[in-house]
Design a protein around this motif. Structure first.
Motif, mmCIF file in Angstrom:
data_model
loop_
_atom_site.group_PDB
_atom_site.id
_atom_site.type_symbol
_atom_site.label_atom_id
_atom_site.label_comp_id
_atom_site.label_asym_id
_atom_site.label_seq_id
_atom_site.Cartn_x
_atom_site.Cartn_y
_atom_site.Cartn_z
ATOM 1 N N PRO A 1 119.068 -25.212 75.051
ATOM 2 C CA PRO A 1 118.386 -26.407 75.581
ATOM 3 C C PRO A 1 117.805 -27.232 74.438
ATOM 4 O O PRO A 1 117.377 -26.684 73.419
ATOM 5 N N GLN A 2 117.779 -28.543 74.606
ATOM 6 C CA GLN A 2 117.293 -29.406 73.540
ATOM 7 C C GLN A 2 115.815 -29.164 73.209
ATOM 8 O O GLN A 2 115.374 -29.442 72.094
ATOM 9 N N GLN A 3 115.042 -28.597 74.156
ATOM 10 C CA GLN A 3 113.639 -28.312 73.852
ATOM 11 C C GLN A 3 113.485 -27.183 72.835
ATOM 12 O O GLN A 3 112.405 -26.977 72.277
ATOM 13 N N ASP A 4 114.575 -26.433 72.580
ATOM 14 C CA ASP A 4 114.537 -25.386 71.556
ATOM 15 C C ASP A 4 114.861 -25.928 70.167
ATOM 16 O O ASP A 4 114.816 -25.179 69.187
ATOM 17 N N ILE B 1 126.425 -26.158 63.893
ATOM 18 C CA ILE B 1 125.544 -26.762 64.893
ATOM 19 C C ILE B 1 126.032 -28.184 65.119
ATOM 20 O O ILE B 1 126.199 -28.947 64.165
ATOM 21 N N ASN B 2 126.273 -28.539 66.354
ATOM 22 C CA ASN B 2 126.818 -29.861 66.656
ATOM 23 C C ASN B 2 125.849 -30.957 66.196
ATOM 24 O O ASN B 2 124.641 -30.731 66.066
ATOM 25 N N ASN B 3 126.402 -32.126 65.952
ATOM 26 C CA ASN B 3 125.590 -33.209 65.378
ATOM 27 C C ASN B 3 124.919 -34.075 66.426
ATOM 28 O O ASN B 3 124.318 -35.100 66.097
ATOM 29 N N ALA B 4 125.000 -33.700 67.701
ATOM 30 C CA ALA B 4 124.359 -34.491 68.761
ATOM 31 C C ALA B 4 124.086 -33.608 69.967
ATOM 32 O O ALA B 4 124.775 -32.611 70.200
ATOM 33 N N VAL B 5 123.076 -33.987 70.734
ATOM 34 C CA VAL B 5 122.767 -33.308 71.990
ATOM 35 C C VAL B 5 123.699 -33.831 73.068
ATOM 36 O O VAL B 5 123.955 -35.043 73.153
ATOM 37 N N GLU B 6 124.231 -32.936 73.877
ATOM 38 C CA GLU B 6 125.082 -33.346 74.999
ATOM 39 C C GLU B 6 124.202 -33.992 76.069
ATOM 40 O O GLU B 6 123.356 -33.331 76.690
ATOM 41 N N ALA B 7 124.389 -35.292 76.272
ATOM 42 C CA ALA B 7 123.489 -36.053 77.144
ATOM 43 C C ALA B 7 123.533 -35.582 78.595
ATOM 44 O O ALA B 7 122.514 -35.615 79.292
ATOM 45 N N THR B 8 124.680 -35.163 79.070
ATOM 46 C CA THR B 8 124.808 -34.794 80.483
ATOM 47 C C THR B 8 124.109 -33.480 80.809
ATOM 48 O O THR B 8 123.682 -33.259 81.935
ATOM 49 N N THR B 9 123.986 -32.584 79.819
ATOM 50 C CA THR B 9 123.383 -31.274 80.076
ATOM 51 C C THR B 9 122.068 -31.066 79.343
ATOM 52 O O THR B 9 121.329 -30.118 79.639
ATOM 53 N N GLY B 10 121.753 -31.919 78.370
ATOM 54 C CA GLY B 10 120.537 -31.747 77.597
ATOM 55 C C GLY B 10 120.571 -30.534 76.690
ATOM 56 O O GLY B 10 119.539 -29.931 76.401
ATOM 57 N N THR B 11 121.763 -30.158 76.238
ATOM 58 C CA THR B 11 121.912 -28.977 75.387
ATOM 59 C C THR B 11 122.619 -29.358 74.092
ATOM 60 O O THR B 11 123.262 -30.413 73.994
#
Length: 219
Positions: free
Chosen positions: A64-67, A101-111
């Motif tokens: 999750p992006q909060q991590d 580690i991917n260079n962007a957060v997946e907007a649809t899932t927030g991960t």
């Protein structure tokens, strides 16, 4: 003379190399997709065979992006290590390290997507297999934890039922700093010696007397 002959030999070797198809990697082949008599052409869309690399092998997972803050802090301090367990496999978890580690957060899932690399020496991992991934993002020293089922959600926030000396219960608002593996880290609201109710909260209210059964120590 000799130079022309050497050039002719090189051309013959090049032509002969076109009769072989060499794989760009070591791995395990799947089902052969082309048989004698099939029509093939250069740069064909259909593959001849699929080869999967097994050693090393990568495991892809998402957080999750909060991590992200904890992830970035851990990366700055040391190498990110992960362990994986295979459902149904009782052997020791496999150990690996994050190498992408991917260079962007997946907007649809927030991960955000990560990959970890494993040597897979015993070939326990197979491409496409589902595994359980554990990654250590932070260590909380001297954490006070309670079973997660003890934490209730009310209109004013989270709370627990705390057992009082006279055998009744009282509501104690709490703040949950982290939750994992069925335990909640409590930053405010209870002390280490407190006892909290983990079952039957729907039948409770402040001041109700309770009977303790098989209460786990230190919860």
């Amino acid at each position: 003379g000799i130079t022309a002959d050497l050039a002719a030999i090189d051309i013959a070797k090049l032509s002969l190399s076109y009769t072989e198809i060499r794989a760009p990697l070591d791995g395990k082949t799947g089902r052969i997709l082309v048989r004698p008599g099939n029509l093939v052409k250069a740069n064909d869309v259909a593959p001849l065979v699929v080869i999967n690399q097994l050693q090393p092998i990568a495991v892809e997972f998402s957080l999750p992006q909060q991590d992200l803050p904890a992830l970035q802090q851990r990366m700055a301090a040391s190498e990110l290590r992960v362990s994986i367990t295979i459902p149904g496999d009782r052997r020791e978890p496999l150990q690996g390290k994050v190498n992408f580690i991917n260079n962007a957060v997946e907007a649809t899932t927030g991960t955000i997507t990560l990959k970890a690399i494993f040597d897979n020496a015993d070939l326990r991992l197979v491409p496409g297999q589902l595994v359980d991934v554990t990654i250590l993002l932070q260590t909380i020293d001297n954490a006070l934890t309670v079973p997660s089922e003890a934490v209730n959600q009310g209109q004013s926030g989270q709370y627990v039922y705390r057992l009082m000396p006279d055998g009744t219960v009282a509501i104690s608002p709490v703040k949950v700093a982290y939750e994992d593996a069925g335990r909640s880290v409590i930053s405010e609201g209870v002390k280490a010696e407190d006892k909290v109710v983990t079952d039957g909260q729907l039948r409770l209210a402040p001041g109700v007397k309770v009977e303790v059964k098989n209460a786990p120590g230190g919860s």
